[in-house]
Design an enzyme around this catalytic site. Structure first.
Site, PDB file in Angstrom:
ATOM      1  N   ARG A  74      37.609  57.978  41.716  1.00 27.77           N
ATOM      2  CA  ARG A  74      38.011  56.566  41.600  1.00 27.77           C
ATOM      3  C   ARG A  74      39.535  56.450  41.621  1.00 27.77           C
ATOM      4  O   ARG A  74      40.217  56.783  40.655  1.00 27.77           O
ATOM      5  CB  ARG A  74      37.451  55.977  40.295  1.00 27.77           C
ATOM      6  N   ARG A 100      34.292  61.303  52.363  1.00 24.52           N
ATOM      7  CA  ARG A 100      35.041  61.319  51.102  1.00 24.52           C
ATOM      8  C   ARG A 100      34.479  62.295  50.077  1.00 24.52           C
ATOM      9  O   ARG A 100      35.109  62.521  49.044  1.00 24.52           O
ATOM     10  CB  ARG A 100      35.134  59.907  50.506  1.00 24.52           C
ATOM     11  N   HIS A 170      40.826  53.819  52.140  1.00 26.75           N
ATOM     12  CA  HIS A 170      40.508  52.896  51.034  1.00 26.75           C
ATOM     13  C   HIS A 170      41.576  53.022  49.940  1.00 26.75           C
ATOM     14  O   HIS A 170      41.312  53.482  48.818  1.00 26.75           O
ATOM     15  CB  HIS A 170      39.123  53.300  50.519  1.00 26.75           C
ATOM     16  N   ASP A 214      36.511  40.752  46.980  1.00 27.69           N
ATOM     17  CA  ASP A 214      35.992  41.812  47.848  1.00 27.69           C
ATOM     18  C   ASP A 214      35.851  41.205  49.244  1.00 27.69           C
ATOM     19  O   ASP A 214      34.871  40.520  49.541  1.00 27.69           O
ATOM     20  CB  ASP A 214      34.634  42.295  47.296  1.00 27.69           C
ATOM     21  N   GLU A 273      43.003  48.078  52.076  1.00 23.86           N
ATOM     22  CA  GLU A 273      42.451  49.180  52.864  1.00 23.86           C
ATOM     23  C   GLU A 273      42.621  48.886  54.350  1.00 23.86           C
ATOM     24  O   GLU A 273      42.356  47.773  54.791  1.00 23.86           O
ATOM     25  CB  GLU A 273      40.964  49.335  52.525  1.00 23.86           C
TER      26      GLU A 273
HETATM   27  O1  TA6 Z   1      36.182  48.356  49.880  1.00 29.02           O
HETATM   28  C1  TA6 Z   1      35.607  47.539  48.943  1.00 29.02           C
HETATM   29  C2  TA6 Z   1      34.309  48.166  48.457  1.00 29.02           C
HETATM   30  O2  TA6 Z   1      33.449  48.354  49.545  1.00 29.02           O
HETATM   31  C3  TA6 Z   1      33.713  47.264  47.377  1.00 29.02           C
HETATM   32  O3  TA6 Z   1      32.587  46.565  47.809  1.00 29.02           O
HETATM   33  C4  TA6 Z   1      33.534  48.162  46.188  1.00 29.02           C
HETATM   34  O4  TA6 Z   1      32.259  48.481  45.909  1.00 29.02           O
HETATM   35  C5  TA6 Z   1      34.470  49.326  46.507  1.00 29.02           C
HETATM   36  O5  TA6 Z   1      34.560  49.430  47.889  1.00 29.02           O
HETATM   37  C6  TA6 Z   1      34.244  50.651  45.837  1.00 29.02           C
HETATM   38  O6  TA6 Z   1      33.155  51.335  46.357  1.00 29.02           O
HETATM   39  P1  TA6 Z   1      32.675  52.705  45.713  1.00 29.02           P
HETATM   40  O7  TA6 Z   1      31.516  53.143  46.567  1.00 29.02           O
HETATM   41  O8  TA6 Z   1      33.833  53.653  45.775  1.00 29.02           O
HETATM   42  O9  TA6 Z   1      32.292  52.398  44.289  1.00 29.02           O
END
Ligand code: TA6
Length: 308
Positions: A74, A100, A170, A214, A273
């Site tokens: 994260r 990832r 991201h 989002d 992103e």
């Molecule tokens: O890029 C935005 C997003 O797709 C959100 O919808 C949110 O869920 C975030 O990414 C994080 O995703 P993750 O799978 O890393 O929890």
């Protein structure tokens, strides 16, 4: 000899680039040069820190981030590839693809004449990759650490059929406070609003964030700026072969529900992103290489006019 020893022997650059066992025992590379420092986990080729000399950290990493095999970290800059968000046809497949969470291979490290440092990774074609993505391709990720952080994710179609991919770098940015941030360069762009059933809307003026956000902005070739009144700085984002920009902040309720974020964590981060998503997905023809590129740098913040 351990894998870390082998990596240092093959690719280490004295005083500038070293591999080490990081959190969770995961292999990381640390780069320190006169311009900046950075950490990158080999799992996911996931950059977790970038700090230009004499600047506060630019990339945000959750204090509660977990470091475990096959689990995304994260914060930092996860690579979403070869699909962004949910898989377009098979929603049970991992969100944001698999790049990832897989171990990338280091293929080159170089000290550059201007004092910056370059490292290149390649995504191995493991059985997982072949099963989830049955297309012949080579994927490399080149990171150049300097006063500017430059990233290039290159996908070459080595097969005989075209394929379609969506993707994003991201990036989680460290900010002083979410209330004191505005994002410029998206004015007039259409976006899909994920918190409103993916309704299509048009951005009026600069982006400010006052609740869960989002959004997938479409057709966004312009440069972006994150202006941070509290840290008194501007983060400049320049993109290449990227038509989409995703802006995400989970806000209070979602942060509190997420196991790897502090309840107030949302105040200190914003994701901007760079990628190609939904209708901006890219078709890569046989023999062609698609290069998603992005560069981040800190610009001067002027109280009077807010320019750099
Ligand atoms: O890029 C935005 C997003 O797709 C959100 O919808 C949110 O869920 C975030 O990414 C994080 O995703 P993750 O799978 O890393 O929890």
């Amino acid at each position: 000899m351990t894998d870390i020893d082998r990596l240092n022997r093959t690719f280490g650059i004295s005083g500038q680039l070293v591999f080490f066992a990081g959190p969770g025992g995961m292999p990381f590379v640390r780069i320190c040069n006169r311009h900046a420092s950075a950490d990158i986990a080999l799992q996911g080729a996931h950059l977790t820190a970038w700090q230009p000399t004499d600047e506060a950290p630019v990339v945000w990493l959750s204090p509660k981030a977990t470091f475990a095999p096959g689990k995304s970290i994260r914060g930092g800059i996860p690579i979403c590839w070869p699909w962004f968000g949910a898989h377009p046809v098979h929603p049970h497949l991992p969100a944001h693809g698999f790049a990832r969470t897989l171990a990338w291979r280091v293929v080159e490290c170089a000290a550059l004449p201007d004092g910056s440092t370059r490292i290149m990774f390649e995504l191995p074609r493991t059985d997982t990759v072949r099963t989830l993505w049955p297309h012949s391709c080579r994927v490399t990720y080149t990171v150049t650490i300097g006063r500017t952080l430059t990233l290039e994710l290159a996908t070459t179609n080595t097969g005989s059929h075209p394929f379609i991919l969506s993707e994003a770098l991201h990036a989680y940015f460290a900010i002083g406070d979410i209330d004191a941030v505005r994002i410029m360069g998206l004015e007039g762009c259409d976006y899909l609003d994920k918190v409103d059933g993916f309704r299509r809307k048009t951005q009026k003026g600069e982006v400010t964030i006052a609740g869960e956000t989002d959004r997938i902005y479409l057709g966004t070739p312009a440069d972006h700026i994150i202006e941070d009144q509290k840290l008194q700085r501007r983060i400049h984002i320049t993109k290449r072969q990227s038509r989409s920009t995703i802006v995400w902040n989970p806000w209070a309720d979602k942060s509190a529900q997420m196991g790897d974020m502090e309840p107030e964590g949302y105040r200190r981060m914003v994701c901007v992103e760079s990628g190609n998503a939904v209708e901006d997905a890219v078709t890569v023809m046989p023999g062609a290489t698609h290069r998603l590129g992005v560069a981040y740098r800190i610009g001067v913040f002027s109280k009077a006019v807010g320019t750099s």
